[in-house]
Design a protein around this motif. Structure first.
Motif, PDB file in Angstrom:
ATOM      1  N   MET A 105       0.678  -1.406  -0.574  1.00  0.00           N
ATOM      2  CA  MET A 105       0.230   0.343  -0.106  1.00  0.00           C
ATOM      3  C   MET A 105       0.961   1.286  -0.309  1.00  0.00           C
ATOM      4  O   MET A 105       1.788   1.756   1.170  1.00  0.00           O
ATOM      5  CB  MET A 105      -0.820   0.118   1.117  1.00  0.00           C
ATOM      6  N   ALA A 106       0.840   2.578  -0.940  1.00  0.00           N
ATOM      7  CA  ALA A 106       1.491   3.659  -1.534  1.00  0.00           C
ATOM      8  C   ALA A 106       0.617   4.296  -0.764  1.00  0.00           C
ATOM      9  O   ALA A 106      -0.714   4.625  -0.250  1.00  0.00           O
ATOM     10  CB  ALA A 106       1.436   3.945  -2.374  1.00  0.00           C
ATOM     11  N   VAL A 107       0.833   5.549   0.159  1.00  0.00           N
ATOM     12  CA  VAL A 107       0.572   7.215   0.372  1.00  0.00           C
ATOM     13  C   VAL A 107       0.509   8.055  -0.325  1.00  0.00           C
ATOM     14  O   VAL A 107       2.042   8.542  -0.992  1.00  0.00           O
ATOM     15  CB  VAL A 107       1.130   7.088   1.884  1.00  0.00           C
ATOM     16  N   TRP A 108      -0.997   8.851  -0.538  1.00  0.00           N
ATOM     17  CA  TRP A 108      -0.252   9.427  -1.613  1.00  0.00           C
ATOM     18  C   TRP A 108      -1.343  10.875  -1.115  1.00  0.00           C
ATOM     19  O   TRP A 108      -2.076  10.689   0.087  1.00  0.00           O
ATOM     20  CB  TRP A 108      -1.709   9.541  -3.293  1.00  0.00           C
ATOM     21  N   ALA A 109      -0.876  12.172  -0.990  1.00  0.00           N
ATOM     22  CA  ALA A 109      -1.289  13.686  -0.871  1.00  0.00           C
ATOM     23  C   ALA A 109      -1.600  14.224  -1.529  1.00  0.00           C
ATOM     24  O   ALA A 109      -1.068  14.711  -2.845  1.00  0.00           O
ATOM     25  CB  ALA A 109       0.320  14.425   0.425  1.00  0.00           C
ATOM     26  N   ILE A 110      -2.428  15.818  -1.152  1.00  0.00           N
ATOM     27  CA  ILE A 110      -3.064  16.395  -1.743  1.00  0.00           C
ATOM     28  C   ILE A 110      -2.582  17.624  -0.514  1.00  0.00           C
ATOM     29  O   ILE A 110      -2.822  17.908   0.028  1.00  0.00           O
ATOM     30  CB  ILE A 110      -4.796  15.943  -2.112  1.00  0.00           C
ATOM     31  N   LYS A 111      -2.496  18.594  -2.006  1.00  0.00           N
ATOM     32  CA  LYS A 111      -1.662  20.029  -0.978  1.00  0.00           C
ATOM     33  C   LYS A 111      -2.269  21.147  -1.940  1.00  0.00           C
ATOM     34  O   LYS A 111      -2.682  21.366  -2.620  1.00  0.00           O
ATOM     35  CB  LYS A 111       0.455  19.813  -1.637  1.00  0.00           C
ATOM     36  N   LEU A 112      -2.838  22.142  -0.852  1.00  0.00           N
ATOM     37  CA  LEU A 112      -2.332  23.187  -1.059  1.00  0.00           C
ATOM     38  C   LEU A 112      -2.710  24.654  -0.267  1.00  0.00           C
ATOM     39  O   LEU A 112      -2.521  24.248   0.416  1.00  0.00           O
ATOM     40  CB  LEU A 112      -4.603  23.386  -1.145  1.00  0.00           C
ATOM     41  N   VAL A 162      -1.751   8.263 -18.406  1.00  0.00           N
ATOM     42  CA  VAL A 162      -0.537   8.244 -18.883  1.00  0.00           C
ATOM     43  C   VAL A 162       0.833   7.950 -17.893  1.00  0.00           C
ATOM     44  O   VAL A 162      -0.552   8.582 -17.117  1.00  0.00           O
ATOM     45  CB  VAL A 162       0.057  10.385 -19.045  1.00  0.00           C
ATOM     46  N   GLN A 163       1.548   7.832 -17.967  1.00  0.00           N
ATOM     47  CA  GLN A 163       2.085   6.787 -16.924  1.00  0.00           C
ATOM     48  C   GLN A 163       2.995   8.279 -16.325  1.00  0.00           C
ATOM     49  O   GLN A 163       3.378   9.052 -16.737  1.00  0.00           O
ATOM     50  CB  GLN A 163       3.668   6.180 -17.807  1.00  0.00           C
ATOM     51  N   LEU A 164       3.186   8.016 -15.154  1.00  0.00           N
ATOM     52  CA  LEU A 164       3.519   8.799 -14.272  1.00  0.00           C
ATOM     53  C   LEU A 164       5.516   8.468 -13.545  1.00  0.00           C
ATOM     54  O   LEU A 164       5.351   6.815 -13.767  1.00  0.00           O
ATOM     55  CB  LEU A 164       3.216   8.830 -12.664  1.00  0.00           C
ATOM     56  N   PHE A 165       5.976   9.272 -13.654  1.00  0.00           N
ATOM     57  CA  PHE A 165       7.741   8.619 -13.205  1.00  0.00           C
ATOM     58  C   PHE A 165       7.922   9.816 -12.350  1.00  0.00           C
ATOM     59  O   PHE A 165       7.232  10.650 -11.472  1.00  0.00           O
ATOM     60  CB  PHE A 165       8.611   8.829 -14.803  1.00  0.00           C
ATOM     61  N   ASP A 166       8.716   9.394 -11.148  1.00  0.00           N
ATOM     62  CA  ASP A 166       9.506   9.880 -10.128  1.00  0.00           C
ATOM     63  C   ASP A 166       9.508  11.501 -10.716  1.00  0.00           C
ATOM     64  O   ASP A 166      10.514  12.269 -11.754  1.00  0.00           O
ATOM     65  CB  ASP A 166      10.568   9.443  -9.546  1.00  0.00           C
ATOM     66  N   ASN A 167       9.248  12.084  -9.238  1.00  0.00           N
ATOM     67  CA  ASN A 167       9.759  13.851  -9.438  1.00  0.00           C
ATOM     68  C   ASN A 167       8.466  14.038 -10.337  1.00  0.00           C
ATOM     69  O   ASN A 167       8.868  15.670 -11.002  1.00  0.00           O
ATOM     70  CB  ASN A 167      10.960  14.119 -10.022  1.00  0.00           C
ATOM     71  N   ASP A 168       7.372  13.442 -11.000  1.00  0.00           N
ATOM     72  CA  ASP A 168       5.984  14.136 -11.929  1.00  0.00           C
ATOM     73  C   ASP A 168       5.855  15.529 -11.114  1.00  0.00           C
ATOM     74  O   ASP A 168       5.572  15.165 -10.241  1.00  0.00           O
ATOM     75  CB  ASP A 168       5.847  13.645 -12.638  1.00  0.00           C
ATOM     76  N   ALA A 169       5.398  16.890 -11.345  1.00  0.00           N
ATOM     77  CA  ALA A 169       4.675  17.103 -11.079  1.00  0.00           C
ATOM     78  C   ALA A 169       3.367  17.744 -11.934  1.00  0.00           C
ATOM     79  O   ALA A 169       2.663  17.664 -13.170  1.00  0.00           O
ATOM     80  CB  ALA A 169       5.081  19.261 -11.604  1.00  0.00           C
ATOM     81  N   LEU A 202      -1.889  20.159  -5.805  1.00  0.00           N
ATOM     82  CA  LEU A 202      -0.814  19.126  -6.901  1.00  0.00           C
ATOM     83  C   LEU A 202      -1.066  18.325  -5.780  1.00  0.00           C
ATOM     84  O   LEU A 202      -1.843  17.440  -4.339  1.00  0.00           O
ATOM     85  CB  LEU A 202       0.084  19.472  -5.897  1.00  0.00           C
ATOM     86  N   LEU A 203      -1.126  16.821  -6.430  1.00  0.00           N
ATOM     87  CA  LEU A 203      -0.982  15.332  -6.625  1.00  0.00           C
ATOM     88  C   LEU A 203       0.761  15.402  -5.776  1.00  0.00           C
ATOM     89  O   LEU A 203       1.348  14.628  -6.858  1.00  0.00           O
ATOM     90  CB  LEU A 203      -1.570  14.929  -7.185  1.00  0.00           C
ATOM     91  N   LEU A 204       0.955  14.185  -5.215  1.00  0.00           N
ATOM     92  CA  LEU A 204       2.100  13.909  -5.412  1.00  0.00           C
ATOM     93  C   LEU A 204       2.585  12.316  -4.095  1.00  0.00           C
ATOM     94  O   LEU A 204       1.867  12.657  -2.828  1.00  0.00           O
ATOM     95  CB  LEU A 204       2.725  14.848  -5.193  1.00  0.00           C
ATOM     96  N   PRO A 205       3.359  11.947  -4.062  1.00  0.00           N
ATOM     97  CA  PRO A 205       3.356  10.925  -3.577  1.00  0.00           C
ATOM     98  C   PRO A 205       4.162  11.400  -1.587  1.00  0.00           C
ATOM     99  O   PRO A 205       4.648  12.823  -1.251  1.00  0.00           O
ATOM    100  CB  PRO A 205       4.386   9.784  -3.938  1.00  0.00           C
ATOM    101  N   ALA A 206       3.496  11.360  -0.904  1.00  0.00           N
ATOM    102  CA  ALA A 206       3.626  11.792   0.575  1.00  0.00           C
ATOM    103  C   ALA A 206       5.005  11.434   1.412  1.00  0.00           C
ATOM    104  O   ALA A 206       5.275  12.530   1.973  1.00  0.00           O
ATOM    105  CB  ALA A 206       2.424  10.998   1.517  1.00  0.00           C
ATOM    106  N   GLU A 207       5.286  10.308   0.109  1.00  0.00           N
ATOM    107  CA  GLU A 207       7.613  10.880   0.610  1.00  0.00           C
ATOM    108  C   GLU A 207       7.660  11.992   0.065  1.00  0.00           C
ATOM    109  O   GLU A 207       9.335  11.794   0.977  1.00  0.00           O
ATOM    110  CB  GLU A 207       7.731   8.842   0.492  1.00  0.00           C
ATOM    111  N   ALA A 208       7.430  12.619  -0.701  1.00  0.00           N
ATOM    112  CA  ALA A 208       7.885  13.358  -1.165  1.00  0.00           C
ATOM    113  C   ALA A 208       7.664  14.713  -0.216  1.00  0.00           C
ATOM    114  O   ALA A 208       8.873  15.445  -0.366  1.00  0.00           O
ATOM    115  CB  ALA A 208       7.410  13.516  -2.522  1.00  0.00           C
ATOM    116  N   LEU A 209       6.689  14.610   0.978  1.00  0.00           N
ATOM    117  CA  LEU A 209       7.026  15.930   1.659  1.00  0.00           C
ATOM    118  C   LEU A 209       7.378  15.085   2.651  1.00  0.00           C
ATOM    119  O   LEU A 209       6.771  16.185   3.959  1.00  0.00           O
ATOM    120  CB  LEU A 209       5.289  15.738   1.758  1.00  0.00           C
ATOM    121  N   LYS A 210       8.581  14.967   3.186  1.00  0.00           N
ATOM    122  CA  LYS A 210       8.699  14.577   4.700  1.00  0.00           C
ATOM    123  C   LYS A 210       9.144  16.298   5.293  1.00  0.00           C
ATOM    124  O   LYS A 210       9.717  16.171   6.282  1.00  0.00           O
ATOM    125  CB  LYS A 210      10.190  14.330   4.511  1.00  0.00           C
TER     126      LYS A 210
END
Length: 232
Positions: free
Chosen positions: A1-8, A77-84, A91-99
């Motif tokens: 299971m992976a966690v994503w985040a929504i940012k505003l 589309v396929q997503l890759f690391d560091n895609d904005a 903004l939608l991004l993996p939660a691990e990118a928000l340490k």
């Protein structure tokens, strides 16, 4: 299971988990898997899918579009690391990118026109044949005074109920100064909470102004202008 985040506005307002083989629809509609209750988001805006630990993003014909690295996508589309990734003003991004980011317990304080984000997992819960949770009667919001529509809103199977004068509200209230999203009733860990939103009109519980999230108890009366709603 992976966690994503929504940012505003530089604040993380919600996190959600996605399992391998799962496809989650993000949108404003209560039918979406991840509900972002904001007018910049279409009812079914975009879909995030995970296949063999590879992520794919698909725009679902949204009005404001889905952007990946500054470009609007019109297919899957396929997503890759560091895609904005941009979805409306979010903004939608993996939660691990928000340490380094600060997480709030429920949501960042919204500005006018910005509302709380909820993950709508509750609709996957299956009630028994009598329409009740096992050993527990379903909760209901009942309008006991004033012009609220509908007069009763069952809470069984819902992760949140939106109250306000927006046409998409689960319980609509008209009147001067009532916000499009005046407040939410949230189902979390088998308890219900009232989450007020920014508004010129005050939300009351048992005649006490509510400025922050608080737990609801059976018999509590929610009052907004001339409308009174009983939680039971």
């Amino acid at each position: 299971m992976a966690v994503w985040a929504i940012k505003l506005h530089d604040k993380v307002v919600k996190q959600f988990a996605i399992e391998d083989g799962e496809r989650l629809v993000i949108g404003r509609s209560s039918e979406a898997d991840v509900v972002v209750d904001n007018t910049a988001i279409s009812r079914k805006h975009t879909a995030l899918e995970r296949k063999n630990n590879v992520y794919f993003l698909e725009d679902l014909g949204s009005l404001n579009g889905t952007m990946v690295n500054g470009r609007k996508i019109d297919s899957c589309v396929q997503l890759f690391d560091n895609d904005a990734i941009e979805i409306g003003k979010f903004l939608l991004l993996p939660a691990e990118a928000l340490k380094e980011a600060k997480f709030s317990s429920q949501s960042a304080a919204p500005g006018y026109g910005d509302e709380t984000v909820f993950v709508n997992r509750g609709r996957n819960a299956v009630p028994d044949q009598k329409g009740k949770e096992k050993g527990k009667a379903p909760h209901v919001l009942t309008v006991i005074k004033g012009a609220g529509s509908p007069e009763a809103v069952p809470l069984l199977g819902r992760s949140s109920v939106k109250i306000g004068k927006d046409m998409n509200c689960d319980l609509r209230i008209s009147g001067w100064f009532v916000a499009q999203a005046q407040c939410y009733v949230i189902n979390r860990d088998k308890k219900f909470y009232l989450a007020p939103q920014r508004s010129w009109a005050t939300t009351f519980v048992n005649d006490t102004p509510v400025k922050e999230e608080r737990e609801l108890r059976k018999g509590d009366i929610i009052a907004i202008r001339g409308v009174r709603i009983r939680f039971e």
